[in-house]
Design a protein around this motif. Structure first.
Motif, PDB file in Angstrom:
ATOM      1  N   GLU A  52      -3.742  -5.215   5.725  1.00  0.00           N
ATOM      2  CA  GLU A  52      -3.644  -3.816   5.327  1.00  0.00           C
ATOM      3  C   GLU A  52      -2.401  -3.576   4.469  1.00  0.00           C
ATOM      4  O   GLU A  52      -2.454  -2.859   3.473  1.00  0.00           O
ATOM      5  CB  GLU A  52      -3.603  -2.928   6.565  1.00  0.00           C
ATOM      6  N   MET A  55      -3.079  -5.008   1.000  1.00  0.00           N
ATOM      7  CA  MET A  55      -3.943  -4.127   0.213  1.00  0.00           C
ATOM      8  C   MET A  55      -3.157  -2.925  -0.309  1.00  0.00           C
ATOM      9  O   MET A  55      -3.306  -2.529  -1.466  1.00  0.00           O
ATOM     10  CB  MET A  55      -5.134  -3.654   1.051  1.00  0.00           C
ATOM     11  N   ALA A  56      -2.308  -2.362   0.540  1.00  0.00           N
ATOM     12  CA  ALA A  56      -1.495  -1.212   0.119  1.00  0.00           C
ATOM     13  C   ALA A  56      -0.532  -1.617  -0.991  1.00  0.00           C
ATOM     14  O   ALA A  56      -0.331  -0.862  -1.952  1.00  0.00           O
ATOM     15  CB  ALA A  56      -0.734  -0.642   1.310  1.00  0.00           C
ATOM     16  N   ARG A  58      -0.984  -4.052  -3.166  1.00  0.00           N
ATOM     17  CA  ARG A  58      -1.756  -4.246  -4.387  1.00  0.00           C
ATOM     18  C   ARG A  58      -2.093  -2.910  -5.047  1.00  0.00           C
ATOM     19  O   ARG A  58      -1.991  -2.752  -6.262  1.00  0.00           O
ATOM     20  CB  ARG A  58      -3.046  -5.015  -4.088  1.00  0.00           C
ATOM     21  N   GLU A  59      -2.503  -1.938  -4.238  1.00  0.00           N
ATOM     22  CA  GLU A  59      -2.819  -0.613  -4.779  1.00  0.00           C
ATOM     23  C   GLU A  59      -1.576   0.042  -5.400  1.00  0.00           C
ATOM     24  O   GLU A  59      -1.659   0.659  -6.460  1.00  0.00           O
ATOM     25  CB  GLU A  59      -3.382   0.288  -3.680  1.00  0.00           C
ATOM     26  N   GLU A  60      -0.436  -0.106  -4.741  1.00  0.00           N
ATOM     27  CA  GLU A  60       0.800   0.467  -5.266  1.00  0.00           C
ATOM     28  C   GLU A  60       1.189  -0.198  -6.582  1.00  0.00           C
ATOM     29  O   GLU A  60       1.600   0.474  -7.536  1.00  0.00           O
ATOM     30  CB  GLU A  60       1.923   0.302  -4.248  1.00  0.00           C
ATOM     31  N   LYS A  62      -0.851  -1.635  -8.697  1.00  0.00           N
ATOM     32  CA  LYS A  62      -1.824  -1.203  -9.700  1.00  0.00           C
ATOM     33  C   LYS A  62      -1.468   0.186 -10.220  1.00  0.00           C
ATOM     34  O   LYS A  62      -1.485   0.431 -11.434  1.00  0.00           O
ATOM     35  CB  LYS A  62      -3.222  -1.195  -9.089  1.00  0.00           C
ATOM     36  N   ALA A  63      -1.122   1.097  -9.317  1.00  0.00           N
ATOM     37  CA  ALA A  63      -0.741   2.452  -9.717  1.00  0.00           C
ATOM     38  C   ALA A  63       0.531   2.421 -10.562  1.00  0.00           C
ATOM     39  O   ALA A  63       0.644   3.150 -11.559  1.00  0.00           O
ATOM     40  CB  ALA A  63      -0.551   3.331  -8.486  1.00  0.00           C
ATOM     41  N   ARG A  64       1.496   1.580 -10.191  1.00  0.00           N
ATOM     42  CA  ARG A  64       2.735   1.463 -10.944  1.00  0.00           C
ATOM     43  C   ARG A  64       2.457   0.932 -12.348  1.00  0.00           C
ATOM     44  O   ARG A  64       3.009   1.434 -13.336  1.00  0.00           O
ATOM     45  CB  ARG A  64       3.725   0.553 -10.212  1.00  0.00           C
ATOM     46  N   ARG A  65       1.567  -0.075 -12.461  1.00  0.00           N
ATOM     47  CA  ARG A  65       1.217  -0.604 -13.783  1.00  0.00           C
ATOM     48  C   ARG A  65       0.567   0.476 -14.648  1.00  0.00           C
ATOM     49  O   ARG A  65       0.859   0.595 -15.833  1.00  0.00           O
ATOM     50  CB  ARG A  65       0.280  -1.804 -13.650  1.00  0.00           C
ATOM     51  N   GLU A  66      -0.310   1.274 -14.038  1.00  0.00           N
ATOM     52  CA  GLU A  66      -0.958   2.357 -14.779  1.00  0.00           C
ATOM     53  C   GLU A  66       0.071   3.386 -15.254  1.00  0.00           C
ATOM     54  O   GLU A  66       0.001   3.857 -16.388  1.00  0.00           O
ATOM     55  CB  GLU A  66      -2.024   3.033 -13.916  1.00  0.00           C
TER      56      GLU A  66
END
Length: 92
Positions: A52, A55-56, A58-60, A62-66
């Motif tokens: 978990e 996954m969190a 990775r999501e963070e 991804k959001a930072r890259r965006e």
């Protein structure tokens, strides 16, 4: 004698269930609780705590890259505008 045994049992239970924070017993209890939570999650079909967290993360990321990508895009647009403005002034 019964009272002494009863008090000894209470003390042992108290030390196991409510250890002093920061002590070795506290660390053992934290590890027991962590393992128990992972077992409960596995029985319920949920990901483990480590999965978990991964996954969190990775999501963070991804959001930072965006966010960085959109900020870079905005910066490119902002840099173009003053440059074009200088050219228009020179042409007059």
């Amino acid at each position: 004698m019964t009272n002494n045994l009863w008090n000894l049992g209470q003390t042992l239970c108290q030390l196991r269930w409510f250890p002093t924070p920061g002590s070795a017993a506290g660390e053992r209890k934290a590890r027991r609780d962590y393992e128990q939570d992972n077992r409960r999650r596995a029985a319920a079909g949920l990901p483990s705590l480590e999965e978990e967290r991964a996954m969190a993360a990775r999501e963070e990321a991804k959001a930072r890259r965006e966010r960085e990508k959109s900020a870079a895009s905005r910066n490119r647009k902002q840099h173009k505008t003053p440059h074009l403005a200088k050219r228009s002034i020179v042409k007059r």
